[in-house]
Design a protein around this motif. Structure first.
Motif, short mmCIF file in Angstrom:
data_model
loop_
_atom_site.label_atom_id
_atom_site.label_comp_id
_atom_site.label_asym_id
_atom_site.label_seq_id
_atom_site.Cartn_x
_atom_site.Cartn_y
_atom_site.Cartn_z
N ILE A 39 0.86 -1.19 0.00
CA ILE A 39 0.00 0.00 0.00
C ILE A 39 0.89 1.23 0.00
CG2 ILE A 39 -1.79 1.28 1.21
CD1 ILE A 39 -2.57 -1.37 2.59
N GLY A 40 0.68 2.11 -0.98
CA GLY A 40 1.43 3.36 -1.03
C GLY A 40 0.87 4.34 -0.01
N GLY A 41 1.74 5.04 0.69
CA GLY A 41 1.34 5.89 1.79
C GLY A 41 0.70 7.21 1.41
N ASP A 42 0.77 7.62 0.15
CA ASP A 42 0.20 8.91 -0.22
C ASP A 42 -1.13 8.76 -0.96
OD1 ASP A 42 1.19 7.89 -2.57
OD2 ASP A 42 2.22 9.72 -3.17
N THR A 43 -1.76 7.61 -0.81
CA THR A 43 -3.05 7.36 -1.45
C THR A 43 -4.11 7.15 -0.38
OG1 THR A 43 -2.08 6.37 -3.42
CG2 THR A 43 -4.36 5.81 -2.95
N LEU A 44 -5.22 7.86 -0.51
CA LEU A 44 -6.39 7.65 0.34
C LEU A 44 -7.55 7.27 -0.57
CD1 LEU A 44 -6.07 10.70 2.76
CD2 LEU A 44 -5.57 8.30 3.26
N PHE A 45 -8.41 6.40 -0.06
CA PHE A 45 -9.51 5.88 -0.86
C PHE A 45 -10.84 6.45 -0.40
CE2 PHE A 45 -6.14 2.71 -0.91
CZ PHE A 45 -5.97 2.56 -2.26
N LEU A 116 -1.02 1.98 -6.41
CA LEU A 116 -0.46 2.03 -5.07
C LEU A 116 -1.09 1.05 -4.10
CD1 LEU A 116 0.19 5.81 -4.94
CD2 LEU A 116 1.85 3.97 -5.15
N LEU A 117 -1.75 0.03 -4.62
CA LEU A 117 -2.24 -1.05 -3.78
C LEU A 117 -2.17 -2.32 -4.61
CD1 LEU A 117 -3.52 -1.96 -1.09
CD2 LEU A 117 -5.72 -1.63 -2.18
N TYR A 118 -1.40 -3.29 -4.15
CA TYR A 118 -1.22 -4.53 -4.87
C TYR A 118 -1.37 -5.71 -3.94
CZ TYR A 118 1.83 -1.35 -7.50
OH TYR A 118 2.36 -0.28 -8.15
N CYS A 119 -1.85 -6.80 -4.46
CA CYS A 119 -1.68 -8.10 -3.82
C CYS A 119 -0.77 -8.88 -4.75
CB CYS A 119 -3.01 -8.84 -3.68
SG CYS A 119 -3.91 -8.42 -2.21
N MET A 120 0.36 -9.26 -4.24
CA MET A 120 1.35 -9.96 -5.06
C MET A 120 1.46 -11.40 -4.59
SD MET A 120 4.30 -7.09 -5.29
CE MET A 120 5.04 -7.77 -6.75
N ILE A 121 1.50 -12.31 -5.54
CA ILE A 121 1.64 -13.71 -5.17
C ILE A 121 3.04 -13.99 -4.67
CG2 ILE A 121 -0.19 -14.49 -6.70
CD1 ILE A 121 1.98 -15.48 -8.63
N PHE A 164 -7.63 9.34 -3.83
CA PHE A 164 -6.96 10.63 -3.75
C PHE A 164 -5.46 10.36 -3.73
CE2 PHE A 164 -11.02 11.23 -1.63
CZ PHE A 164 -11.51 12.35 -2.28
N ASP A 165 -4.74 10.99 -4.62
CA ASP A 165 -3.28 10.94 -4.62
C ASP A 165 -2.82 12.23 -3.97
OD1 ASP A 165 -0.59 10.74 -5.08
OD2 ASP A 165 -0.72 10.78 -7.25
N VAL A 166 -2.47 12.14 -2.70
CA VAL A 166 -2.14 13.34 -1.92
C VAL A 166 -0.67 13.67 -2.13
CG1 VAL A 166 -2.32 14.44 0.33
CG2 VAL A 166 -3.88 12.59 -0.27
N GLY A 167 -0.38 14.26 -3.30
CA GLY A 167 0.99 14.54 -3.66
C GLY A 167 1.34 16.01 -3.73
N ILE A 173 -6.05 19.53 -0.44
CA ILE A 173 -7.25 20.33 -0.16
C ILE A 173 -8.50 19.59 -0.65
CG2 ILE A 173 -8.47 22.47 -0.79
CD1 ILE A 173 -5.65 23.83 -0.75
N GLU A 174 -8.43 18.99 -1.84
CA GLU A 174 -9.56 18.21 -2.36
C GLU A 174 -9.89 17.03 -1.45
OE1 GLU A 174 -10.75 15.39 -6.18
OE2 GLU A 174 -8.74 16.27 -6.06
#
Length: 191
Positions: A39-45, A116-121, A164-167, A173-174
């Protein structure tokens, strides 16, 4: 008590190791020998996202094919196709083609990938060490989807309403506005 923080030793932005190298460090430091959620830390769902649903969907696609991966996708606007990686899917939400920032005329799909979110085998984690020279983590999936049809590892999609990509300040703000004014069910984030 079960959280472990791994420091890669970076002290300046210019010295960052990159996503794949940090993932490799984590896999080694934690002796990961199983499937992996990244999980990437700068992404909110948005509130329709559920980590539980995501992991359940991962195991569903694993039941179809043990070499399957799962990524998130959301519908982008027509004018945004040239900003994102666009996935062309079949009726089972299996990726047939991935196009890098295509022009509107180059695809009818509006399925933007959320990298920024994966499930990897488990077996594919080993590929990370081979791909350490790559620029970033989504190249793992790009390579997987770019192989010939016969050797391609299946990648499936779980659809969400957005992220949201909070970059930068405007995206922050969005995101802040959404969580203050539009969030219907705050308890969903406590699950």
């Amino acid at each position: 008590p079960n959280v472990k923080i791994i420091n890669d030793g970076t002290r300046r932005n210019e010295d960052r190791h990159g996503a794949v190298a940090c993932l490799q460090l984590t896999v080694k430091s934690c002796a990961v020998d199983d499937h992996l959620v990244v999980i990437g830390g700068d992404t909110l769902f948005r509130e329709d996202f559920s980590l539980r649903k995501f992991t359940e969907s991962f195991f569903e696609v694993q039941n179809k094919d043990k070499e399957s991966h799962l990524v998130l996708s959301y519908q982008c606007k027509d004018e945004e196709t040239s900003k994102y990686w666009i996935l062309e899917l079949d009726e089972d939400l299996k990726v047939q083609c991935m196009k890098e920032k295509p022009l509107l005329s180059e695809t009818r799909s509006r399925n933007a990938v959320c990298f920024l979110l994966y499930c990897m085998i488990q077996d594919y984690i080993k590929v990370l060490f081979v791909l350490i020279i790559r620029v970033n983590i989504f190249n793992v999936f790009r390579q997987s989807m770019g192989q010939s049809q016969a050797s391609r590892r299946p990648v499936y999609v779980l659809r969400i309403s957005g992220r949201f990509d909070v970059g930068n300040l405007p995206s922050y703000i969005e995101c802040d506005k959404y969580f203050r004014n539009q969030l219907q069910n705050p308890s969903v984030y406590l699950m």
